[in-house]
Design an enzyme around this catalytic site. Structure first.
Site, mmCIF file in Angstrom:
data_model
loop_
_atom_site.group_PDB
_atom_site.id
_atom_site.type_symbol
_atom_site.label_atom_id
_atom_site.label_comp_id
_atom_site.label_asym_id
_atom_site.label_seq_id
_atom_site.Cartn_x
_atom_site.Cartn_y
_atom_site.Cartn_z
ATOM 1 N N LYS A 278 -17.673 -8.402 -72.250
ATOM 2 C CA LYS A 278 -16.632 -7.452 -71.821
ATOM 3 C C LYS A 278 -16.216 -6.448 -72.897
ATOM 4 O O LYS A 278 -15.092 -5.955 -72.903
ATOM 5 C CB LYS A 278 -15.368 -8.183 -71.282
ATOM 6 C CG LYS A 278 -15.602 -9.300 -70.317
ATOM 7 C CD LYS A 278 -16.728 -9.084 -69.356
ATOM 8 C CE LYS A 278 -16.468 -8.125 -68.231
ATOM 9 N NZ LYS A 278 -17.731 -7.984 -67.402
ATOM 10 N N GLY B 17 -18.287 -3.616 -73.804
ATOM 11 C CA GLY B 17 -18.943 -2.307 -73.730
ATOM 12 C C GLY B 17 -20.465 -2.364 -73.703
ATOM 13 O O GLY B 17 -21.136 -1.362 -73.955
ATOM 14 N N THR B 18 -21.007 -3.546 -73.368
ATOM 15 C CA THR B 18 -22.463 -3.734 -73.313
ATOM 16 C C THR B 18 -23.130 -2.758 -72.358
ATOM 17 O O THR B 18 -24.138 -2.133 -72.698
ATOM 18 C CB THR B 18 -22.800 -5.147 -72.763
ATOM 19 O OG1 THR B 18 -21.739 -6.041 -73.021
ATOM 20 C CG2 THR B 18 -24.105 -5.642 -73.282
ATOM 21 N N THR B 19 -22.590 -2.683 -71.142
ATOM 22 C CA THR B 19 -23.228 -1.885 -70.102
ATOM 23 C C THR B 19 -23.171 -0.406 -70.488
ATOM 24 O O THR B 19 -24.137 0.346 -70.288
ATOM 25 C CB THR B 19 -22.510 -2.127 -68.754
ATOM 26 O OG1 THR B 19 -22.267 -3.524 -68.634
ATOM 27 C CG2 THR B 19 -23.327 -1.629 -67.590
ATOM 28 N N HIS C 111 -25.375 -11.657 -75.570
ATOM 29 C CA HIS C 111 -24.003 -11.935 -76.014
ATOM 30 C C HIS C 111 -24.011 -13.105 -77.009
ATOM 31 O O HIS C 111 -22.957 -13.643 -77.335
ATOM 32 C CB HIS C 111 -23.107 -12.343 -74.836
ATOM 33 C CG HIS C 111 -22.860 -11.283 -73.815
ATOM 34 N ND1 HIS C 111 -22.415 -10.028 -74.130
ATOM 35 C CD2 HIS C 111 -22.964 -11.307 -72.467
ATOM 36 C CE1 HIS C 111 -22.267 -9.315 -73.014
ATOM 37 N NE2 HIS C 111 -22.593 -10.072 -71.998
ATOM 38 N N SER D 70 -10.043 -8.332 -69.580
ATOM 39 C CA SER D 70 -11.257 -7.969 -68.829
ATOM 40 C C SER D 70 -12.034 -9.228 -68.425
ATOM 41 O O SER D 70 -12.547 -9.339 -67.308
ATOM 42 C CB SER D 70 -12.121 -7.053 -69.698
ATOM 43 O OG SER D 70 -13.291 -6.690 -69.030
ATOM 44 N N TYR E 215 -15.516 -0.281 -79.336
ATOM 45 C CA TYR E 215 -15.236 0.277 -78.008
ATOM 46 C C TYR E 215 -14.172 1.372 -78.117
ATOM 47 O O TYR E 215 -14.277 2.419 -77.495
ATOM 48 C CB TYR E 215 -14.768 -0.866 -77.107
ATOM 49 C CG TYR E 215 -14.402 -0.489 -75.680
ATOM 50 C CD1 TYR E 215 -15.340 -0.592 -74.647
ATOM 51 C CD2 TYR E 215 -13.113 -0.056 -75.359
ATOM 52 C CE1 TYR E 215 -15.004 -0.264 -73.337
ATOM 53 C CE2 TYR E 215 -12.771 0.270 -74.051
ATOM 54 C CZ TYR E 215 -13.717 0.158 -73.047
ATOM 55 O OH TYR E 215 -13.374 0.483 -71.752
ATOM 56 N N PHE F 198 -16.837 6.590 -67.900
ATOM 57 C CA PHE F 198 -16.477 5.481 -67.011
ATOM 58 C C PHE F 198 -16.582 5.917 -65.546
ATOM 59 O O PHE F 198 -17.130 5.194 -64.709
ATOM 60 C CB PHE F 198 -15.057 5.003 -67.334
ATOM 61 C CG PHE F 198 -14.590 3.897 -66.427
ATOM 62 C CD1 PHE F 198 -15.087 2.618 -66.572
ATOM 63 C CD2 PHE F 198 -13.679 4.151 -65.419
ATOM 64 C CE1 PHE F 198 -14.685 1.591 -65.725
ATOM 65 C CE2 PHE F 198 -13.267 3.135 -64.565
ATOM 66 C CZ PHE F 198 -13.769 1.850 -64.720
ATOM 67 N N MET G 187 -16.819 -2.500 -62.868
ATOM 68 C CA MET G 187 -16.267 -1.313 -63.536
ATOM 69 C C MET G 187 -14.793 -1.268 -63.146
ATOM 70 O O MET G 187 -14.420 -0.635 -62.160
ATOM 71 C CB MET G 187 -16.999 -0.052 -63.063
ATOM 72 C CG MET G 187 -18.428 0.000 -63.492
ATOM 73 S SD MET G 187 -18.530 0.340 -65.273
ATOM 74 C CE MET G 187 -20.269 0.024 -65.539
ATOM 75 N N ARG G 188 -13.975 -1.956 -63.880
ATOM 76 C CA ARG G 188 -12.605 -2.233 -63.461
ATOM 77 C C ARG G 188 -11.671 -1.093 -63.826
ATOM 78 O O ARG G 188 -11.236 -0.333 -62.963
ATOM 79 C CB ARG G 188 -12.170 -3.561 -64.105
ATOM 80 C CG ARG G 188 -10.953 -4.222 -63.494
ATOM 81 C CD ARG G 188 -10.651 -5.510 -64.267
ATOM 82 N NE ARG G 188 -10.417 -5.266 -65.664
ATOM 83 C CZ ARG G 188 -9.236 -4.973 -66.213
ATOM 84 N NH1 ARG G 188 -8.158 -4.937 -65.451
ATOM 85 N NH2 ARG G 188 -9.122 -4.742 -67.502
#
Ligand code: PPS
Length: 306
Positions: free
Chosen positions: A59, A61-63, A119, A149, A204, A240, A267-268
């Site tokens: 949670k 910022g990997t993506t 991770h 997150s 991040y 985002f 993508m919250r």
């Protein structure tokens, strides 16, 4: 590659057996049961010197950084980056789930130069990545936003144990009893590694503050240059807002049984400081005291807001 191909119905049935199961410890690190199993064969990984690893505590910022990297590798060609979901384009090293290809299997079918996501804490990394001096990009995010997150992610991705109440979850996070263990240890071990291994250590919060500056840092680390307009396009496409509506980055290609975006979207919010909306004053004080103990003398500074 669509949902049917990646996740046949039979695999969803199989994975359902694994919903809300307890974590399994590997060398003291709690992991999802199948990921724990996957670590048994990870030492077989044959890394190539031109591999590039994207690593984060979950949670963080990997993506986001994965999409930036694939765009860089594809010279900013948006169409090429729509060829498959992010978890296929950037195989997830320790991923394992019944009925679908493991991270290592996806990786075997990935042409070089390869991007890999993990991770894992440093202690569980396949030795070959270290021996081959593979470049790595680590993204760290402030612990309070990560905890929030992660709590929402535990709810929507049912392969995790039941998160319980927010207060319980926060305590488990502080105790390092969530999947992948202690955030404190993770960010510090990777920071240490960056002193002896080619690791670009990003934050991040810096990426949010000035994404173009951070993309340029990545390009420099990769010894790669791209025209200014392409860099601008990469920044725009990886905002985002763009990534939330892009099915190749927003994880909506995963069956709803496995990840339920109605509970909480993958993508919250994508912001800094959301923790202020959920931490009580008492929780914040407890967290700050514990944080100070855990992070004393480590030389890392995180921003809780910008
Ligand atoms: S995972 O499951 O661990 O791989 O998740 P990861 O991608 O590391 O982290 C998910 C959080 O990152 C946010 N996100 C972004 N923020 C800003 N910009 C972009 N482009 C972006 N892409 C993903 C995502 O919304 C998750 O954070 P929260 O706070 O839950 O919104």
């Amino acid at each position: 590659m669509g949902e049917m191909e990646d996740f046949p119905d039979s695999s969803v049935e199989l994975v359902k057996d694994n919903f809300r199961q307890p974590l399994k410890y590997v060398k003291g690190v709690p992991l999802l049961k199948y990921f724990a199993e996957a670590t048994e064969t990870l030492q077989d990984l044959q890394a190539y010197p031109d591999d590039l690893v994207v690593s984060t505590y979950p949670k963080s910022g990997t993506t986001w950084v994965s999409e930036i990297l694939d765009l860089i590798y594809q010279g900013g060609d948006l169409e090429k980056c729509r060829r498959a979901p992010i978890y296929i384009r950037v195989p997830f090293l320790e991923f394992k789930s019944p009925g679908v290809p493991s991270g290592l299997e996806v990786l075997e079918n990935t042409p070089a130069p390869r991007l890999l996501k993990t991770h894992l804490p440093v202690s569980l990394l396949p030795q070959s990545l270290l021996d081959q001096k593979v470049k790595m990009i680590y993204v760290a995010r402030n612990a309070k936003d990560v905890a929030v997150s992660y709590y929402y992610f535990y709810h929507m991705a049912k392969v995790h144990p039941d998160p319980g109440t927010w207060d319980n979850f926060l305590q488990q996070f502080m105790d390092g009893k969530v999947s992948y263990g202690s955030w404190y240890q993770h960010v510090q071990e990777w920071w240490e590694l960056s002193h002896s291994h080619p690791v670009l250590y990003l934050f991040y919060e810096d990426m949010k503050e000035n994404p173009k500056r951070e993309v340029k840092k990545i390009l420099e680390f990769l010894e790669c240059s791209l025209p200014e307009d392409i860099v601008d396009r990469i920044v725009k496409h990886t905002s985002f807002k763009e990534m939330k509506k892009n099915p190749m980055t927003n994880y909506t290609t995963i069956p709803t049984d496995v990840m339920d975006h109605n509970v909480s979207p993958f993508m919250r919010k994508g912001i800094i400081g959301d923790w202020k909306n959920i931490f009580t004053v008492a929780q914040n004080e407890r967290f700050d005291d514990h944080y100070a103990e855990k992070m004393v003398g480590c030389g890392l500074t995180f921003r809780w807001q910008i």
